[in-house]
Design an enzyme around this catalytic site. Structure first.
Site, short mmCIF file in Angstrom:
data_model
loop_
_atom_site.label_atom_id
_atom_site.label_comp_id
_atom_site.label_asym_id
_atom_site.label_seq_id
_atom_site.Cartn_x
_atom_site.Cartn_y
_atom_site.Cartn_z
N THR A 14 -31.16 -13.43 47.96
CA THR A 14 -31.80 -14.71 48.31
C THR A 14 -31.55 -15.79 47.26
O THR A 14 -31.41 -16.98 47.59
CB THR A 14 -33.32 -14.47 48.50
N THR A 89 -33.54 -9.00 46.20
CA THR A 89 -34.73 -8.28 45.77
C THR A 89 -35.04 -7.05 46.62
O THR A 89 -35.80 -6.18 46.20
CB THR A 89 -35.97 -9.20 45.79
N ASP A 90 -34.42 -6.96 47.81
CA ASP A 90 -34.73 -5.83 48.70
C ASP A 90 -34.42 -4.48 48.05
O ASP A 90 -35.03 -3.46 48.41
CB ASP A 90 -33.92 -5.94 50.00
#
Ligand code: ASP
Length: 328
Positions: A14, A89-90
């Site tokens: 992101t 960040t996943d």
């Protein structure tokens, strides 16, 4: 005095995402562009930057992480004081622990990302990048292994997880808290976690296929029984509470544990898998007695990565059990 050198490796996520012509944001912003957007980085460190690929966190692969691991090594061998990995960040909770399992040097390796896209109001990417570089350049962060820095918090790779789908404060080390914070431009580390040597060696071995089965209320044993014939070389069971399964799953778990290492983890983030409290069928005493191996403090996803590397490195079940024992 010369500034510390920090090498930044950008993988996507992101923090690099901006709108495309059809719906939604996608990875677009390169490492050089990210660095150019934060001029104050140059006050903290002499920056090098590379963008080996730009992908969402969920699409990162084992071979890509082997490549990242080599890039980290090369940067440190060439004299960087620290390395920052920037990504989605996943999967930060996973990639950070994967890198940590093979990182034995003193220099800090810091993983960061952002919860808001590059063009969003209140985007957190610039602040996270600056904080991550601050930690990677700090002598206080040496000998702590791989760290995760977001929202000005400094977390240990093996304890941190993503706990919220949206907030900039999404990352937490449940049951422990962060090792420290970045405040007034300084890494303030108040807790130091002892490093654990999993004995995996370098370079990062090829990961063996390890299945992860999460068990819920009223589940039966079909998924667990299917694992060996699907070609997996190890299994992690994400159980309940302190390491508990419905009683009807105990026999199938034992059968699989005779064929390959089976790790008992839990969907509850805080605290270790128990060893000697509950005695019902499917309890931790029952399952460990049937040959399952407790994941200790590791989440199911982190345990899957450790088991993949151990089996990939040719470790037998007894050797796997002794390594997991050091993560209790
Ligand atoms: N979907 C994004 C990713 O992991 C989420 C993020 O970066 O925060 O690439």
């Amino acid at each position: 005095m010369s500034k510390p050198r920090v090498h930044i490796i950008v993988l996507g996520g992101t923090i690099t995402m901006a709108p495309q012509s059809s719906a939604g944001i996608v990875p677009k912003v390169t490492g050089a562009e990210l660095v150019a957007a934060v001029p104050s980085l140059a006050e903290v460190a002499e920056i090098g930057v590379a963008t080996p690929f730009l992908v969402p966190g969920a699409s990162l692969s084992f071979p890509q992480m082997q490549q990242v691991n080599e890039l980290v090594d090369r940067a440190l061998e060439e004299g960087a004081h620290g390395v920052v990995v920037v990504q989605g960040t996943d999967t930060i909770d996973e990639t950070a622990v994967l890198l940590d399992l093979v990182h034995r040097r003193a220099e800090p390796v810091v993983v960061t990302g952002a919860m808001r896209g590059a063009g969003a109001a209140g985007a957190d990417g610039n602040a996270n990048l600056l904080a991550a570089v601050t930690v990677a350049a700090a002598s206080e962060a040496r000998d702590l292994g791989v760290l995760v820095v977001l929202n000005d918090e400094i977390h240990a790779a093996r304890l941190v997880s993503k706990q919220h789908k949206a907030l900039p404060s999404a990352f937490a080390s449940v049951g422990f808290g962060p090792l420290g914070h970045v405040v007034e431009g300084r890494a303030r580390i108040v807790l130091r976690l002892a490093r654990i040597d999993a004995g995996i060696g370098r370079p990062m071995p090829k990961a063996a296929p390890v299945a992860l089965v999460s068990v819920g209320l009223g589940d039966d044993d079909r998924m667990i029984r299917a694992i060996p014939e699907l070609g997996y070389k190890g299994l992690v069971i994400e159980a309940m509470g302190a390491g508990h399964l419905p009683g009807g799953l105990a026999a199938a778990s034992e059968e699989v544990a005779r064929a390959m290492p089976v790790i008992l983890a839990s969907r509850v983030p805080g605290g270790p898998i128990f060893a000697n409290t509950y005695g019902f069928p499917g309890s931790e005493i029952d399952l460990l007695g049937r040959g399952l191996i407790g994941a200790g403090l590791l989440s199911a996803h982190k345990a899957r990565l450790l088991l993949s590397l151990l089996v990939g490195a040719g470790r037998c079940t007894d050797e796997v059990a002794s390594v997991f024992a050091s993560f209790q």
